[in-house]
Design a protein around this motif. Structure first.
Motif, short mmCIF file in Angstrom:
data_model
loop_
_atom_site.label_atom_id
_atom_site.label_comp_id
_atom_site.label_asym_id
_atom_site.label_seq_id
_atom_site.Cartn_x
_atom_site.Cartn_y
_atom_site.Cartn_z
N LEU A 10 39.96 32.27 31.11
CA LEU A 10 39.01 32.66 30.08
C LEU A 10 39.80 33.23 28.91
CD1 LEU A 10 35.89 33.07 29.51
CD2 LEU A 10 36.24 35.42 30.31
N THR A 11 39.36 32.95 27.71
CA THR A 11 39.98 33.52 26.52
C THR A 11 39.13 34.69 26.04
OG1 THR A 11 40.99 31.42 25.90
CG2 THR A 11 40.73 33.05 24.16
N VAL A 12 39.78 35.81 25.77
CA VAL A 12 39.08 37.00 25.29
C VAL A 12 39.61 37.37 23.91
CG1 VAL A 12 38.55 37.89 27.58
CG2 VAL A 12 40.67 38.57 26.49
N ALA A 13 38.73 37.90 23.08
CA ALA A 13 39.10 38.28 21.71
C ALA A 13 39.61 39.71 21.68
CB ALA A 13 37.90 38.09 20.78
N VAL A 14 40.66 39.95 22.47
CA VAL A 14 41.26 41.27 22.61
C VAL A 14 42.77 41.07 22.77
CG1 VAL A 14 41.31 43.33 24.07
CG2 VAL A 14 39.17 42.12 23.76
N PRO A 15 43.59 41.95 22.21
CA PRO A 15 45.04 41.83 22.40
C PRO A 15 45.45 41.92 23.88
CG PRO A 15 44.53 43.42 20.67
CD PRO A 15 43.23 43.06 21.33
N ALA A 16 46.52 41.24 24.23
CA ALA A 16 46.99 41.21 25.61
C ALA A 16 47.30 42.60 26.15
CB ALA A 16 48.23 40.31 25.73
N ALA A 17 47.84 43.47 25.31
CA ALA A 17 48.17 44.83 25.76
C ALA A 17 46.93 45.58 26.23
CB ALA A 17 48.89 45.61 24.65
N ARG A 18 45.81 45.38 25.56
CA ARG A 18 44.55 46.04 25.95
C ARG A 18 44.06 45.48 27.28
NH1 ARG A 18 40.98 49.58 27.14
NH2 ARG A 18 38.83 49.00 26.84
N VAL A 19 44.13 44.17 27.44
CA VAL A 19 43.70 43.54 28.69
C VAL A 19 44.58 44.05 29.83
CG1 VAL A 19 43.37 41.36 29.93
CG2 VAL A 19 42.87 41.48 27.47
N THR A 115 43.59 36.62 23.73
CA THR A 115 44.41 36.46 24.92
C THR A 115 43.77 35.47 25.88
OG1 THR A 115 45.06 38.78 24.72
CG2 THR A 115 45.53 37.70 26.82
N ALA A 116 44.56 34.53 26.38
CA ALA A 116 44.12 33.65 27.45
C ALA A 116 44.46 34.35 28.76
CB ALA A 116 44.82 32.30 27.37
N VAL A 117 43.46 34.54 29.62
CA VAL A 117 43.64 35.23 30.89
C VAL A 117 43.41 34.23 32.02
CG1 VAL A 117 42.88 37.14 32.36
CG2 VAL A 117 42.71 37.33 29.86
N THR A 118 44.37 34.15 32.94
CA THR A 118 44.22 33.31 34.13
C THR A 118 44.28 34.22 35.35
OG1 THR A 118 45.32 31.46 33.03
CG2 THR A 118 45.18 31.37 35.44
N LEU A 119 43.28 34.09 36.20
CA LEU A 119 43.22 34.83 37.46
C LEU A 119 43.45 33.84 38.59
CD1 LEU A 119 42.56 37.15 39.39
CD2 LEU A 119 40.12 36.70 38.95
N THR A 120 44.42 34.15 39.45
CA THR A 120 44.75 33.28 40.58
C THR A 120 44.67 34.07 41.88
OG1 THR A 120 46.25 31.99 39.19
CG2 THR A 120 46.53 31.78 41.58
N TYR A 121 44.06 33.44 42.88
CA TYR A 121 44.02 33.97 44.25
C TYR A 121 44.81 32.98 45.09
CZ TYR A 121 42.18 35.45 48.78
OH TYR A 121 42.05 35.89 50.07
N ASP A 122 45.89 33.43 45.72
CA ASP A 122 46.79 32.56 46.46
C ASP A 122 46.88 33.03 47.91
OD1 ASP A 122 49.25 31.57 47.67
OD2 ASP A 122 49.91 31.01 45.66
N TRP A 123 46.57 32.13 48.84
CA TRP A 123 46.63 32.48 50.25
C TRP A 123 47.66 31.63 51.00
CZ3 TRP A 123 42.65 29.90 47.88
CH2 TRP A 123 42.34 28.64 48.34
N SER A 124 48.62 31.08 50.28
CA SER A 124 49.60 30.17 50.89
C SER A 124 50.50 30.87 51.91
CB SER A 124 50.45 29.48 49.82
OG SER A 124 51.13 30.43 49.03
N ALA A 125 50.66 32.19 51.83
CA ALA A 125 51.53 32.91 52.77
C ALA A 125 50.76 33.53 53.95
CB ALA A 125 52.31 34.00 52.03
N VAL A 126 49.47 33.22 54.08
CA VAL A 126 48.68 33.78 55.18
C VAL A 126 49.08 33.10 56.48
CG1 VAL A 126 46.36 34.02 56.14
CG2 VAL A 126 46.74 34.36 53.68
N PRO A 127 49.46 33.87 57.50
CA PRO A 127 49.86 33.28 58.78
C PRO A 127 48.66 32.68 59.53
CG PRO A 127 49.92 35.68 58.92
CD PRO A 127 49.60 35.33 57.50
N GLN A 128 48.95 31.74 60.41
CA GLN A 128 47.91 31.06 61.17
C GLN A 128 47.06 32.04 61.98
OE1 GLN A 128 47.01 27.92 60.81
NE2 GLN A 128 45.31 28.32 62.21
#
Length: 158
Positions: A10-19, A115-128
């Motif tokens: 999502l792009t927000v109309a706020v400087p990156a430092a504020r985000v 600022t363009a903000v990307t949120l990622t949820y990564d579960w690649s290291a979760v054990p079986q």
């Protein structure tokens, strides 16, 4: 599902430092969360470095206790570009144990006040052993989008 991460942007109309400052404030995380699971920051100090641990009180109706607490350890701290943490729990003896999933925000300034903000949820290291009782991702795709919308409202003062 072959992919072991999900992302939304999502792009927000706020400087990156504020985000970044809002993301580095654990007390803001319950307002940002798109699921309603995050209840309150236990550790209220701003995030300042890799290795820092911050705990959050949580609630989920499918959790064995309903109410529970997570311990998050900062893995990425690169102001104002990226912030990420590994989520787990603190055992009774104080030892931290992590499940292998990571939350990460990447910020790309598009100018002095956008600022363009990307949120990622990564579960690649979760054990079986954990995958046997938790389905990943444990939420629908709208969670990330909802979180980014909440973040946008928070950083823009709406």
């Amino acid at each position: 599902m072959d992919q072991e991460n999900v992302s939304a942007g999502l792009t927000v109309a706020v400087p990156a430092a504020r985000v970044f400052a809002v993301l580095a404030d654990p007390t803001a995380h319950s307002a940002i969360d798109g699921t309603g699971w995050v209840q309150e920051a236990v550790d209220r100090a701003p995030l300042t470095e890799v290795g820092q641990v911050f705990r959050m009180d949580m609630y989920h109706h499918n959790h064995p206790n309903g109410d529970y607490r997570v311990a998050n350890q900062v893995q990425v701290f690169d102001p104002p570009r990226a912030l990420g943490w590994l989520t787990g729990q603190e055992k009774d003896d104080g030892r931290l144990e992590f499940g292998g999933w990571v939350w990460r925000y990447d910020l790309a300034p598009l100018g002095p006040s956008e600022t363009a903000v990307t949120l990622t949820y990564d579960w690649s290291a979760v054990p079986q052993s954990i995958r046997e009782y938790i389905h990943f991702p444990p939420f629908g795709p709208e969670h990330l989008t909802n979180s980014l919308r909440h973040l946008a409202e928070l950083v823009s003062g709406r």
